[in-house]
Design an enzyme around this catalytic site. Sequence first.
Site, PDB file in Angstrom:
ATOM      1  N   ASP A 176       3.336  -5.958   3.034  1.00 43.41           N
ATOM      2  CA  ASP A 176       4.163  -5.221   3.996  1.00 43.41           C
ATOM      3  C   ASP A 176       4.357  -6.012   5.287  1.00 43.41           C
ATOM      4  O   ASP A 176       5.462  -6.070   5.841  1.00 43.41           O
ATOM      5  CB  ASP A 176       3.516  -3.869   4.309  1.00 43.41           C
ATOM      6  CG  ASP A 176       3.119  -3.124   3.046  1.00 43.41           C
ATOM      7  OD1 ASP A 176       3.694  -3.414   1.980  1.00 43.41           O
ATOM      8  OD2 ASP A 176       2.227  -2.258   3.123  1.00 43.41           O
ATOM      9  N   TYR A 228      -6.220   3.937  -3.590  1.00 38.83           N
ATOM     10  CA  TYR A 228      -5.749   2.555  -3.462  1.00 38.83           C
ATOM     11  C   TYR A 228      -6.937   1.593  -3.595  1.00 38.83           C
ATOM     12  O   TYR A 228      -6.888   0.622  -4.347  1.00 38.83           O
ATOM     13  CB  TYR A 228      -5.034   2.376  -2.115  1.00 38.83           C
ATOM     14  CG  TYR A 228      -4.443   1.007  -1.920  1.00 38.83           C
ATOM     15  CD1 TYR A 228      -3.110   0.750  -2.242  1.00 38.83           C
ATOM     16  CD2 TYR A 228      -5.212  -0.048  -1.439  1.00 38.83           C
ATOM     17  CE1 TYR A 228      -2.566  -0.508  -2.068  1.00 38.83           C
ATOM     18  CE2 TYR A 228      -4.679  -1.306  -1.264  1.00 38.83           C
ATOM     19  CZ  TYR A 228      -3.355  -1.537  -1.580  1.00 38.83           C
ATOM     20  OH  TYR A 228      -2.824  -2.792  -1.412  1.00 38.83           O
TER      21      TYR A 228
HETATM   22  C1  GLA Z   1       0.881  -0.857  -0.146  1.00 36.88           C
HETATM   23  C2  GLA Z   1       0.052  -1.999   0.419  1.00 36.88           C
HETATM   24  C3  GLA Z   1       0.565  -3.338  -0.054  1.00 36.88           C
HETATM   25  C4  GLA Z   1       0.744  -3.371  -1.572  1.00 36.88           C
HETATM   26  C5  GLA Z   1       1.480  -2.127  -2.042  1.00 36.88           C
HETATM   27  C6  GLA Z   1       1.535  -2.030  -3.535  1.00 36.88           C
HETATM   28  O1  GLA Z   1       2.167  -0.913   0.370  1.00 36.88           O
HETATM   29  O2  GLA Z   1       0.086  -1.970   1.834  1.00 36.88           O
HETATM   30  O3  GLA Z   1      -0.310  -4.358   0.383  1.00 36.88           O
HETATM   31  O4  GLA Z   1      -0.481  -3.518  -2.214  1.00 36.88           O
HETATM   32  O5  GLA Z   1       0.903  -0.940  -1.553  1.00 36.88           O
HETATM   33  O6  GLA Z   1       2.320  -3.031  -4.054  1.00 36.88           O
END
Ligand code: GLA
Length: 387
Positions: A176, A228
Site C-alpha cells: 500500500d 491478517y
Molecule cells: C493489505 C496490506 C498489504 C497486502 C494486502 C493484501 O492491504 O496492507 O500489505 O498484504 O492487504 O494483498
Amino acid sequence: MTAQRAAELFRETFGEEPEGVWSAPGRVNLIGEHTDYNGGLCLPIALPHRTYAALRRRDDGRLRMVSAQGDGLVETSLDEVGPGAPQGWAAYVAGVPWALARAGHEVGGFDVAVDGGVPLGAGLSSSAALECAVAAAVSDTGGLGLLDSTRGRADLAAACVEAENTVAQAPTGGMDQSAALLASAGHALLLDCRDHSTEQVPFDLDAHGLALLVVDTRAEHALVDGQYAERRDSCERAARELGVSTLREVPLEGLDEALSSLSGDLLRRRARHVVTEIARVEAAREALRADDFERLGELFLESHASMRDDFEISVPELDTAVTAATGAGALGARMTGGGFGGSAIALVRREDADAARAAVEKAFADRGFTAPECFVVSASDPAGRDL
Ligand code: GLA
C-alpha cells in the site's frame, strides 16, 4: 477533502499558516493479494481519492495532530513514540517521523492537520495514504529531498511500513505504501517485493472503452485484528516447512507435489493461493502488454476463487459483488486488498458500468446487505505537494 480544507483546519487549530499541504492516494490492487509479505508480485494503482496533510515543522520535538475525521487534538513528542504509542489514527502520523529518525534521517516535531478523502475501513489503504501524506510533508519541510527520486520514495515507503508495523502494530506487507508513493497516473505499478524493484505498466482503460468499477461493500475490514496476522503466519510456516526463505521461491511447475510435504491441507491451500497468485500477476502483466482485457478479466475471476476457496479471506458481500458484476457483463471481478470485508473491483466495458453497478446494488438489497458504494476509478498520481 481538498488541500485548502486541510490548510483551513490547520489555521483554525494552530492559529498560523502551514508551511504547505501534501497528499497521498489510496490504492486498489488489480491483482496479487497477500503476495507482498511472501516476496511476491502485486499490481496496484493509485486512486483519485487522497488524504491531505497541512504541516509546519517544530524544533522542540513536539507532535501536535488534528484530523478532520478525528475528535480533537492529539499531542505527544517524538521521544514518546514507540511500539503501540500513540494509539488510534495518530499512530499512523506520529509513527512516520519516528521511523524516519530510526532510519537515520534528521527529523523534528511538527504541527499537522490531516483530512482524509480515502474511505475508511473500505480496504482502500486509508492508513497508507495518511502515512505517506505525512511522510511527503516531513521530507519536504525537513529538506530530506526523498520525493525527488524513485529511491527516495522507496525509502519513504519503507519508513511508512515501519510506522504501520511497529507503532500502529498492523503486520501489513508494504504494497500500500509503495503504491501511494511510487505509482503513476495512467499506469499500474508492478511491484516485486523480493528485490523491491518496480515497473510502470500502462493501464489506460479509458483508451480501450473500459472502466474499473470499485464496489466498497461496507462490510468493514480491519488489519489489526487477528485474521491478517494468521494468514501471514501460515505462509511463513509453510515456507519454513518447505525449506525456502519465502513462498516466492516455490515454482508453479509441480506445485501440488511440492506442497504435498506440508503438514496439513490448510497450509497447502494457503501456500497454493500465494504461488498461483504470483503467477497470475505475471500473466496479468502479459495481458496488459498485449491489451488482452478478456484475459485480465479471467485472471481476476481466478484470483477471486483462489482467495475465496484457498486463502479464505472473502466474505459473502464480496462474493455477491463479484457474481453480480460478472452476471451484468463484467469481464472479470475480484475482491481487492486484505480481505474479510472491504472492496471488490470489476473490469467492465464503459457502456456496461451503470448496469454492473445497478446489478450489484440490487443483489445487495436482495440479500439484505448494507447498500454498497460503487464508483469508477482511474490510475492516479502518487504522493506529492499540493500547496
Ligand atoms: C493489505 C496490506 C498489504 C497486502 C494486502 C493484501 O492491504 O496492507 O500489505 O498484504 O492487504 O494483498
